[in-house]
Design an enzyme around this catalytic site. Structure first.
Site, PDB file in Angstrom:
ATOM      1  N   GLU A  90       0.828  -1.222  -0.230  1.00 55.78           N
ATOM      2  CA  GLU A  90       0.139   0.147  -0.272  1.00 55.78           C
ATOM      3  C   GLU A  90       0.715   1.220   0.298  1.00 55.78           C
ATOM      4  O   GLU A  90       0.106   2.321   0.138  1.00 55.78           O
ATOM      5  CB  GLU A  90      -1.141   0.263   1.191  1.00 55.78           C
ATOM      6  N   LYS A 112      -8.306   6.918   4.558  1.00 62.83           N
ATOM      7  CA  LYS A 112      -7.420   6.511   5.717  1.00 62.83           C
ATOM      8  C   LYS A 112      -9.197   5.850   6.483  1.00 62.83           C
ATOM      9  O   LYS A 112      -9.161   4.974   6.903  1.00 62.83           O
ATOM     10  CB  LYS A 112      -7.472   7.748   6.694  1.00 62.83           C
TER      11      LYS A 112
HETATM   12  C1  AGP Z   1      -4.148   0.290   6.713  1.00 63.49           C
HETATM   13  O1  AGP Z   1      -3.172   0.942   6.085  1.00 63.49           O
HETATM   14  C2  AGP Z   1      -5.073  -0.126   6.054  1.00 63.49           C
HETATM   15  N1  AGP Z   1      -4.895   1.557   5.575  1.00 63.49           N
HETATM   16  C3  AGP Z   1      -6.115  -0.321   6.003  1.00 63.49           C
HETATM   17  O2  AGP Z   1      -6.026  -1.262   5.571  1.00 63.49           O
HETATM   18  C4  AGP Z   1      -6.806  -0.334   7.316  1.00 63.49           C
HETATM   19  O3  AGP Z   1      -6.454  -0.621   7.942  1.00 63.49           O
HETATM   20  C5  AGP Z   1      -8.426  -0.958   6.727  1.00 63.49           C
HETATM   21  O4  AGP Z   1      -8.899   0.134   5.948  1.00 63.49           O
HETATM   22  C6  AGP Z   1      -9.437  -0.322   8.230  1.00 63.49           C
HETATM   23  O5  AGP Z   1      -9.581   0.679   8.898  1.00 63.49           O
HETATM   24  P1  AGP Z   1      -9.744   0.750   9.982  1.00 63.49           P
HETATM   25  O6  AGP Z   1      -9.210   0.052  11.007  1.00 63.49           O
HETATM   26  O7  AGP Z   1     -10.118   2.229  10.316  1.00 63.49           O
HETATM   27  O8  AGP Z   1     -11.429   0.151  10.108  1.00 63.49           O
END
Ligand code: AGP
Length: 604
Positions: A485, A599
């Site tokens: 990513e 995010k």
């Molecule tokens: C992690 O680096 C990513 N940005 C993404 O996988 C993230 O962990 C996922 O979208 C879950 O987000 P949350 O922990 O805010 O629910």
């Protein structure tokens, strides 16, 4: 997922909106725009790309005077990231401007109805239907018009609304998308996230689904769906705005990697007192629980994959992990004897929210482990354990992930103790290992300069394999995601014992393989290292200094401080995060805002 902000007060609105949008860019950055109510009606300015372009176009606000305004930064869901689709969107008569985060699921039928009524659409977005509906519904009573319109919407929406006839007023509406009100002295705000207004106020009101707020410079009134006034308490956000700055680091991601020892201390120390674990008064009765289901998305899901071993190992309750995006459409065997542990940094991930709703409806008890205080998931759950990681701005989570692990380990140990499934001696050993984790992460950060050098050999790779067994495999899953990513290098985590069942066909001369090797399965993983080396792989081993056998096999090594096997993923995370970070730097990637990502994914 998008970010919205609004301001009404004594300042020139645009600089306030720009500052807030800058702090909301982590929610999406395909386009940005703002609207200001002035003497000549509503002025709008929109750009494709970043907030910086908006700042330039409005000459930092000097080109758009006005004391009431709304702003938006977009992550495209309906319609490509082009100017016509940038928010704010306006009603046909120009009387209304609207910014929106979420998805109006019935927008097509509304669009057809409005087009038949003579409305001309400028965009392909779902949001524009809200602006036109307001233009048709408004007869001088703004809250009434907003209630009438939102009663017709299905889906998720956090709305900021500006009306040219009432320039000193803002309307905010929340349904399934996060929305807070910032309370100031002679000024008030609306925003998707408290961090957006933290430079101006830390007094916030979290709106609930179905609530609408009417803001002026001197008043904030909240109403329910029926239009009745609702009394709301004001929370004080403890985050220091400086904590959301880069602190001298080149990127937020590096700052947040380096913050992890402090973040783990914040997650653990208040809950470890005189050898006892105090879980914030958690009143969760485990005796009636016969299974644990962990659900999340992305890195949070991988935290669950790693934490599961600790839960089964320490409290001996069967535990399984399921992706929230799968669980929400599944037919899970869940009842009142199921504990659902939901992990989320943002607390706003749409798939995770939906999975919690499915499990709640089937009787599960829900424990949320989240970072953002007052987030949707935190408020849906029966019990909440915050990770206290502080604001995490980089899209790629780091401290959000490791603090989730820390709280999972804490819960597993607490549950094992309370169920009597671990003896006093083992409890003391695990407690000591938990207390040592922040220091071990600090030690692991010492690898930073060395990893910067090693990575130069890997940054041009087309793909990287991450292999491991048990908790090492769980850590490998997160390590591979981090690399993908932020550096855009394809990476695949693989159960080391599975390689020989097909995938080893992909191993050719020079293929980089990151081997996570430790604990009870280390000898078997060393066998897998030999297998891939025999086919020309270049092996970077992540192991402990005492593991001489593995060190001798590898081409390069990253040496970890030693901890108990169940807790090793928390320490392994640091070198894997640094590896990904430096690879991304080598490749000149936009590390804090990787392409196509956001995010918090608050849409399906
Ligand atoms: C992690 O680096 C990513 N940005 C993404 O996988 C993230 O962990 C996922 O979208 C879950 O987000 P949350 O922990 O805010 O629910």
């Amino acid at each position: 997922m998008c970010g919205i902000i609004g301001y009404v007060g004594g300042r020139n609105a645009v600089p306030v909106l720009l500052d807030g949008l800058q702090r909301l860019e982590y929610r999406g950055y395909d386009s940005a725009g703002l609207a200001v109510a002035g003497k000549e009606g509503i002025g709008v300015c929109r750009v494709t790309g970043r907030v910086a372009a908006l700042r330039e176009k409005t000459r930092d606000g000097t080109a758009m005077p006005g004391r009431t305004g709304i702003g938006h930064t977009r992550w495209a869901t309906h319609g490509p990231p082009m100017l016509a689709n940038a928010h704010p969107h306006r009603s046909g008569d120009g009387r209304f401007a609207v910014v929106h985060n979420g998805i109006i699921e019935n927008y097509q039928e509304l669009r057809q109805e409005l087009t038949a009524a003579g409305c001309r659409f400028e965009s392909e977005t779902d949001t524009e239907v809200v602006a036109h509906l307001l233009g048709l519904a408004y007869r001088g009573d703004l809250p009434r018009a907003v209630r009438e319109v939102t009663a017709r919407l299905r889906g998720s929406y956090a709305l900021g609304i500006l009306c040219a006839d009432e320039p000193g007023k803002l309307l905010a509406v929340r349904q399934a998308s996060p929305l807070i009100l910032g309370i100031g002295a002679g000024e008030n705000f609306l925003a998707s996230d408290p961090a957006a207004v933290a430079a101006f106020t830390r007094e916030v009101i979290f709106l609930e689904d179905g609530e609408m707020a009417e803001l002026t410079a001197d008043s904030v009134r909240v109403f329910n769906r029926a239009g009745q006034p609702v009394a709301k308490k004001t929370d004080t956000v403890s985050w220091d705005i400086r904590a959301a700055e880069k602190g001298g680091c080149a990127h937020f991601m590096l700052k947040e990697i380096l913050e992890q020892p402090l973040a783990l201390k914040a997650a653990l120390s208040p809950r470890l007192r005189d050898g006892e674990i105090m879980l914030d008064g958690l009143d969760l009765e485990l005796s009636g629980i016969d299974r644990i289901l962990i659900t999340a998305c992305g890195s949070a899901y991988y935290a669950g994959c790693a934490g599961r071993y600790a839960i089964e190992g320490l409290c001996r309750i069967p535990a399984r992990v399921e992706l929230a995006s799968e669980l929400r459409y599944g037919d899970p065997l869940i009842d009142g004897r199921t504990l659902l542990i939901v992990l989320s940094q943002s607390g706003e991930t749409a798939d995770t929210i939906a999975a919690v709703e499915v499990c709640h409806r089937r009787g599960a008890k829900v424990l949320a482990i989240v970072n953002v205080v007052g987030s949707t998931i935190a408020r849906m759950a029966d019990h909440v354990l915050y990770t206290w990681a502080g604001p995490e701005v980089a899209v790629a989570t780091t401290k959000g992930y490791t603090t989730q692990l820390a709280v999972l380990y804490l819960f597993a140990l607490y549950a094992g103790r309370s169920r009597g499934t671990i003896g006093e001696g083992a409890y003391r050993d695990y407690l000591a290992a938990l207390e040592a984790l922040p220091g071990q992460l600090e030690q692991a950060l010492g690898m930073n300069p060395g990893i910067g050098r090693i990575v130069k050999e890997y940054a041009r790779a087309e793909s990287v394999f991450y292999i491991g067994r048990n908790t090492d495999y769980a850590a490998a899953l997160e390590g591979a995601l981090k690399l993908k990513e932020v550096s855009y290098i394809h990476a695949e985590a693989y159960a080391a014992g599975e390689l020989k069942h097909g995938t080893i066909a992909l191993i050719r001369e020079g293929q980089p393989v990151v081997a996570l090797c430790g604990g009870p399965a280390a000898e078997k993983t060393r066998g897998n290292i030999l297998e891939v080396k025999a086919r020309g792989a270049r092996v970077l081993a992540v192991t402990e200094a005492e593991d001489e056998k593995t060190i001798q096999l590898a081409d390069e090594v990253l040496l970890l401080p030693e901890t108990l096997p169940l807790f090793r993923p928390a320490v392994q995370a640091v070198p894997l995060q640094l590896f990904a970070y430096h690879a991304a730097r080598e490749r000149g990637c936009d590390i804090d805002k990787p392409r196509n990502l956001a995010k918090s994914v608050t849409v399906e």
